[in-house]
Motif scaffolding. Structure first.
Motif: not given
Length: 300
Positions: A54-64, A93-98, A148-152
């Motif tokens: 699901v995350v791999a399909e996205a160009d951008a992620v917004v977490n509110l 989200l951040a660990t999945t992105v990473a 958020t650090r894992p994604a960064e």
């Protein structure tokens, strides 16, 4: 862009989702229940569960995502909920992105935070380089942003949205004040000397979309208006626009009875300036509180 949005059902999320769709983006909403259509995907942030595809399909992620700070009277259980809903969603989200291959990672993660990061600044104006302050919300923001650090670290552009007080008559700071003001039984909170970092809803929405597109901006961004005011000034201007008196101050003790632990935060002075947005020449729609309040009280 293809945008993955968490927290789409909240006060800010519903309005941002509508704006992104109007802009022509392809929007997918993360939900905790069974999906109600093809544009929803289920996740369980409390358990750290999110399909990487699901995350791999996205160009951008917004977490509110996160329990509303002003939605309920604070007690120990609600404090824990405020913290865990923010940290769990961000960590998931951040660990999945990473964990995705570099070619499949979204280009940017816009993650909600808050001006509560700065704690009580008194009359001292602060920008994004100021350290975290003290207090419950400052502690929450510290661990929230750290999540958020894992994604960064994986090379994804991460923007931490240190949001102030968006003004709209259907939520946030403004909604609970409208009835007392209209009845003429409202006034400043406590001394009234505490600073309020307001922002118009139009500017919050446009600044967030502005940051989606600005590949040169990363890290913390104060999403606030350029001219913060004191609570006393806010009270006078809202009373003027509603054509009602506002002469009954609400003492701190009464706030503690009504709001519980949130009373301390309601009396905290946070004089925050939008350093990053100003240097990036973000074009504000509403530079002053009178402009922002007028829009908040008249815009659907």
């Amino acid at each position: 862009m293809r945008i993955l949005l968490a927290g789409a059902s909240g006060f800010l999320g519903t309005r941002l989702a509508d704006a992104l769709v109007r802009d022509g983006h392809e929007l997918t909403r993360l939900v905790r229940r069974a999906p109600g259509g093809p544009q929803e995907r289920r996740w369980d942030p409390a358990a750290g569960q999110l399909d990487p595809a699901v995350v791999a399909e996205a160009d951008a992620v917004v977490n509110l995502a996160g329990a509303g700070v002003g939605d309920k009277r604070w007690n120990d259980d609600y404090r824990r909920l405020i913290r865990t809903t923010r940290v769990d969603s961000t960590t998931t989200l951040a660990t999945t992105v990473a964990g995705l291959p570099a070619a499949d990672r979204p280009r940017v993660l816009l993650n909600s935070s808050a001006v509560g990061w700065y704690g009580n600044t008194g009359d001292r104006a602060v920008e994004e380089d100021a350290p975290a302050g003290e207090g419950f919300l400052a502690d929450v923001c510290r661990v929230w942003e750290a999540a958020t650090r894992p994604a960064e670290d994986a090379g994804v552009r991460v923007v931490r949205l240190r949001t102030g007080l968006p003004l709209h008559r259907e939520g946030g700071l403004l909604k609970p004040q409208l009835l007392p003001f209209k009845l003429g039984v409202a006034g400043r909170l406590g001394s009234g000397r505490q600073w309020l970092p307001w922002i118009s809803m139009a500017d919050w929405l446009d600044a967030t979309r502005f940051l989606l597109d600005r590949d040169d901006i990363a890290g913390p961004v104060n999403v606030v208006g350029p001219n913060p005011v004191t609570n006393a000034e806010f009270t006078r201007e809202l009373a003027r626009q509603l054509h009602r008196p506002a002469v009954i101050p609400i003492p701190g003790l009464a706030l503690k009875v009504v709001l519980g632990g949130f009373a301390h935060e309601a009396l905290t002075s946070t004089r925050v300036l939008p350093g990053v947005l100003t240097r990036a020449a973000y074009p504000y729609h509403h530079q002053t509180l009178p402009q922002a309040l007028q829009a908040a009280l008249t815009t659907p």
